[in-house]
Design a protein around this motif. Structure first.
Motif, short mmCIF file in Angstrom:
data_model
loop_
_atom_site.label_atom_id
_atom_site.label_comp_id
_atom_site.label_asym_id
_atom_site.label_seq_id
_atom_site.Cartn_x
_atom_site.Cartn_y
_atom_site.Cartn_z
N CYS A 160 0.85 -1.21 0.00
CA CYS A 160 0.00 0.00 0.00
C CYS A 160 0.87 1.25 0.00
CB CYS A 160 -0.92 0.02 1.22
SG CYS A 160 -0.06 0.07 2.80
N ASN A 161 0.26 2.37 -0.32
CA ASN A 161 0.94 3.65 -0.12
C ASN A 161 1.08 3.86 1.38
OD1 ASN A 161 0.63 3.78 -2.87
ND2 ASN A 161 0.17 5.97 -2.84
N PHE A 162 2.14 4.57 1.75
CA PHE A 162 2.42 4.78 3.17
C PHE A 162 2.95 6.20 3.29
CE2 PHE A 162 4.28 4.00 7.31
CZ PHE A 162 3.48 3.00 7.85
N GLY A 163 2.04 7.17 3.41
CA GLY A 163 2.46 8.57 3.32
C GLY A 163 3.12 8.78 1.96
N GLU A 190 0.29 -12.09 13.31
CA GLU A 190 -0.78 -11.09 13.42
C GLU A 190 -0.83 -10.45 12.04
OE1 GLU A 190 -1.75 -8.12 16.70
OE2 GLU A 190 -0.72 -6.85 15.23
N ILE A 191 -1.94 -10.65 11.34
CA ILE A 191 -2.03 -10.20 9.95
C ILE A 191 -2.37 -8.72 9.91
CG2 ILE A 191 -3.27 -10.53 7.77
CD1 ILE A 191 -3.52 -13.52 8.77
N GLU A 192 -1.41 -7.95 9.39
CA GLU A 192 -1.57 -6.49 9.35
C GLU A 192 -2.34 -6.12 8.09
OE1 GLU A 192 -0.06 -4.63 12.09
OE2 GLU A 192 -0.05 -6.74 12.64
N VAL A 193 -3.47 -5.45 8.27
CA VAL A 193 -4.35 -5.09 7.16
C VAL A 193 -4.43 -3.57 7.07
CG1 VAL A 193 -6.74 -5.17 6.37
CG2 VAL A 193 -5.67 -7.23 7.31
N PHE A 194 -3.92 -3.04 5.96
CA PHE A 194 -3.95 -1.60 5.74
C PHE A 194 -5.00 -1.23 4.70
CE2 PHE A 194 0.00 -0.46 7.98
CZ PHE A 194 0.62 -1.70 8.08
N GLU A 195 -5.46 -2.24 3.96
CA GLU A 195 -6.46 -2.07 2.89
C GLU A 195 -7.31 -3.34 2.85
OE1 GLU A 195 -7.18 0.43 1.10
OE2 GLU A 195 -5.40 1.57 0.51
N ARG A 196 -8.54 -3.22 2.38
CA ARG A 196 -9.50 -4.33 2.39
C ARG A 196 -9.00 -5.59 1.65
NH1 ARG A 196 -11.84 -8.17 1.68
NH2 ARG A 196 -14.07 -8.60 1.43
N GLY A 197 -8.33 -5.37 0.49
CA GLY A 197 -7.88 -6.51 -0.31
C GLY A 197 -6.90 -7.41 0.41
N MET A 198 -6.27 -6.87 1.43
CA MET A 198 -5.27 -7.66 2.17
C MET A 198 -5.94 -8.82 2.91
SD MET A 198 -2.60 -4.76 3.45
CE MET A 198 -2.06 -3.46 2.31
N ILE A 199 -7.21 -8.64 3.25
CA ILE A 199 -7.94 -9.75 3.91
C ILE A 199 -8.05 -10.93 2.95
CG2 ILE A 199 -10.17 -10.44 4.92
CD1 ILE A 199 -10.45 -7.52 5.91
N GLU A 200 -8.27 -10.62 1.66
CA GLU A 200 -8.35 -11.71 0.65
C GLU A 200 -7.01 -12.41 0.51
OE1 GLU A 200 -11.46 -12.54 -0.34
OE2 GLU A 200 -11.83 -10.89 1.05
N PRO A 255 -1.88 7.62 5.95
CA PRO A 255 -2.10 8.44 4.75
C PRO A 255 -1.78 7.64 3.49
CG PRO A 255 -0.87 9.66 6.41
CD PRO A 255 -0.94 8.24 6.90
N GLY A 256 -2.73 7.58 2.57
CA GLY A 256 -2.53 6.81 1.33
C GLY A 256 -3.15 5.44 1.38
N ALA A 257 -3.55 4.99 2.57
CA ALA A 257 -4.20 3.68 2.70
C ALA A 257 -5.62 3.87 3.26
CB ALA A 257 -3.35 2.75 3.56
N CYS A 258 -6.21 2.80 3.78
CA CYS A 258 -7.62 2.87 4.19
C CYS A 258 -7.86 3.91 5.30
CB CYS A 258 -8.08 1.49 4.69
SG CYS A 258 -9.82 1.45 5.09
#
Ligand code: KMH
Ligand code: ZN
Length: 269
Positions: A111-114, A140-150, A174-177
């Motif tokens: 994902c974008n990260f700033g 621990e699954i880090e989810v910054f955007e919805r698609g990461m769950i998939e 900033p840049g993510a969900c």
């Protein structure tokens, strides 16, 4: 509802002493901050190591020193980062997993990260998952955007991660969900049944999302990695101060706090 697991994210990779004068940087400072958070009610510490100059490092040796110092003080769950800083390469990032911690983070996508990009290619997500499974480390699954769950679900299908999954929704980077109530609800509804989850709201979003996490039966992450303020324009005094506030709110809302051993039971580790 399960008791509340509070994770303290003590240092992060991006925050500096200029942002937060009380940021713990050395292994001794990080271990002491972990202990204070444990006394305040945290059952997990999420750790990013820093080198002697205070810069982010994924060095096995520095994580080892931090782990041993924390373990000499208390039984809080030690959860090193495999995310590191955006400029760390994948092999570098994976080093703390070799310490066989009970848990470690596993970022489930790019994902974008700033102003930067936080790179997590499918190849490396799988490589990280495989090594964690080999060493008995719970991701621990880090989810910054919805698609990461998939992506996480596909790891389960491929047999690379065991269920039940544990997610951390990091919302407001900033840049993510973004960190809205709707976004959190959408994430919570999207994870497989039987999963556990925690929420880390970035900056001013930390407190409202933490309160939602408490009410919805999730768990909560707070700390200087995500937020250096106690209130608008008012820096927090310590990571423990942020944990103490969550304990007070949870108690007011009728949610009990998990000890580290209770957290181990809830997370099946
Ligand atoms: N520092 C971020 C680029 C993790 O710890 O696993 C990544 C991060 C995620 O903090
Ligand atoms: Zn982190």
């Amino acid at each position: 509802m399960d008791k509340l697991i509070i994770t303290a994210a003590l240092t992060g990779a991006e925050v500096t002493r200029k942002n937060q004068p009380n940021l713990p940087l050395t292994p001794d400072e990080i271990a002491e901050a972990a202990y204070q958070c444990y006394l305040a009610g945290a059952s997990i510490v999420h750790i990013h190591a820093r080198d002697k100059e205070g810069n982010p490092t994924q060095s096995y040796d520095v994580y080892k020193e931090i782990k041993e110092k924390i373990e000499s003080k208390c039984n809080i769950i030690f959860q090193p980062s495999t995310g590191g800083a955006v400029w760390h390469g994948p092999d570098e990032r994976l080093q703390p997993v070799e310490l066989k911690p009970e848990m470690a983070t596993l970022s489930a996508g790019t994902c974008n990260f700033g102003p930067d990009v936080f790179m997590n290619s499918q190849e490396y997500i799988e490589k990280f998952a495989i090594r964690m499974k080999e060493l008995g480390v719970k991701p621990e699954i880090e989810v910054f955007e919805r698609g990461m769950i998939e992506n996480a679900k596909s790891l389960v299908k491929k047999g690379l991660v065991d269920t039940p999954l544990h997610f951390d929704f990091v919302l407001g980077v900033p840049g993510a969900c973004p960190a809205t109530a709707e976004d959190l609800m959408y994430m919570v509804k999207s994870i497989p049944e039987g999963s556990t989850w925690t929420v880390a709201g970035i900056g001013r979003h930390e407190l409202p999302l933490a309160t939602m996490g408490i009410l919805l039966g999730g768990h909560v992450r707070v700390g200087f990695e995500d937020n250096v303020y106690y209130g608008r324009g008012q820096l927090a005094e310590s990571n423990a101060q942020l944990v103490e506030r969550i304990v007070r709110i949870a108690k007011e809302l009728g949610r009990e706090i998990a000890t580290p051993d209770e957290a181990r039971e809830i997370l099946k580790i």
